[in-house]
Design a protein around this motif. Structure first.
Motif, PDB file in Angstrom:
ATOM      1  N   HIS A 111       0.843  -1.203   0.000  1.00 44.63           N
ATOM      2  CA  HIS A 111       0.000   0.000   0.000  1.00 44.63           C
ATOM      3  C   HIS A 111       0.879   1.256   0.000  1.00 44.63           C
ATOM      4  CE1 HIS A 111      -3.140   2.838   0.630  1.00 44.63           C
ATOM      5  NE2 HIS A 111      -2.586   3.269   1.759  1.00 44.63           N
ATOM      6  N   ARG A 148      -3.320  -3.556  -6.776  1.00 48.12           N
ATOM      7  CA  ARG A 148      -4.245  -3.081  -5.735  1.00 48.12           C
ATOM      8  C   ARG A 148      -5.553  -3.878  -5.781  1.00 48.12           C
ATOM      9  NH1 ARG A 148      -2.919   1.090  -2.592  1.00 48.12           N
ATOM     10  NH2 ARG A 148      -1.148   2.360  -3.199  1.00 48.12           N
ATOM     11  N   ASN A 154      -5.908  -1.008  -0.224  1.00 49.90           N
ATOM     12  CA  ASN A 154      -6.316   0.401  -0.205  1.00 49.90           C
ATOM     13  C   ASN A 154      -6.065   0.949   1.203  1.00 49.90           C
ATOM     14  OD1 ASN A 154      -8.704  -0.136   1.455  1.00 49.90           O
ATOM     15  ND2 ASN A 154      -9.573  -1.059  -0.401  1.00 49.90           N
TER      16      ASN A 154
END
Ligand SMILES: N[C@@H](CCC(=O)N[C@@H](CS)C(=O)NCC(=O)O)C(=O)O
Length: 241
Positions: A111, A148, A154
């Motif tokens: 991330h 992702r 996220n």
């Protein structure tokens, strides 16, 4: 000779590399590039993920199955305890840690790293073909989106992952307050899994991935937070890797 299809950066691949090295089994690393790997791996195995071990006509995908295979073929220095109760406990720790360290360390780190291509690209291209960095630079926006989406990364899931890592570390640390190894009295696949999968947040000297040229602040902050509680990891890397 045994071939290990892998990403150098992958901590699940680190489990397989460590098991091979621990047993003294010679092997050849075949480094695949993230993105390009799908077509290469799907030609030899049912799913796209690495590590995949190929031993003549045998193809073994998944780090836990690779450890099973190696212990069966090379029973010396077994990573799976012989005692049935301990064997079940070691396999249960491994299953738990594959999720709680494996998935969540990866999600938390990516991330923050993916926001910075100049950090991520050299790590993804490490030991890959000469054109790796150029190719990754060209496909970066698409690759970031795919990664992702594929790993559900996220802001929110990264924050949850941080909690999972700390909770699993509590569980490991409380077991290691009582005994030297997670299961029984010797190094097993439970210990190897804990150390290999947390290694990206600890960078022990023998972890074969170069340090990123800068570490994103939230990763550095988590590294510092766990640092006082991971002496076991450095000890096992020193002694068994
Ligand atoms: N359960 C698997 C997980 C392996 C895994 O998630 N590998 C990742 C790299 S860390 C991968 O190959 N991802 C690309 C893909 O799934 O196509 C194992 O223990 O080997």
């Amino acid at each position: 000779m045994i071939k290990l299809y892998q990403f150098p950066i992958s901590h699940f691949c680190e489990k397989a590399r460590w098991a091979l090295q621990y047993k003294g089994v010679p092997y050849e690393e075949i480094n695949v590039m993230p993105g390009q790997h799908v077509s290469v791996i799907k030609k030899i195995a049912p799913k796209s993920h690495v590590p995949v071990l190929v031993d003549d006509d045998k193809v073994i995908q998944d780090s836990a199955q690779i450890l099973d295979y190696l212990d069966e073929k090379y029973p010396e220095k077994s990573l799976t305890p012989v005692n049935p109760g301990q064997k079940a406990a070691a396999i249960e720790w491994e299953r738990y840690l594959n999720g709680e360290f494996g998935i969540h360390v990866r999600r938390y780190c990516y991330h923050w790293m993916l926001k910075s291509p100049s950090i991520t690209i050299p790590l993804l291209a490490h030991k890959g073909p000469w054109y790796g960095k150029i190719m990754l630079r060209l496909m970066y926006p698409k690759l970031e989106k795919l990664m992702r989406k594929g790993m559900n990364i996220n802001e929110e899931t990264a924050a949850e992952s941080r909690q999972h890592i700390l909770a699993a570390l509590d569980r490991v640390a409380s077991q290691l307050d009582k005994q030297a190894y997670l299961v029984g009295e010797s190094f097993s696949r439970a210990d190897l899994t804990a150390a290999a999968l947390l290694a990206p947040l600890c960078s022990p000297a023998k972890y074969p991935i170069p340090e990123a040229k800068e570490v994103p602040a939230p990763i550095e902050e988590l590294k510092q937070e766990i640092q006082p509680r991971v002496q076991w990891l450095y000890r096992w890397y020193d002694q068994y890797r």
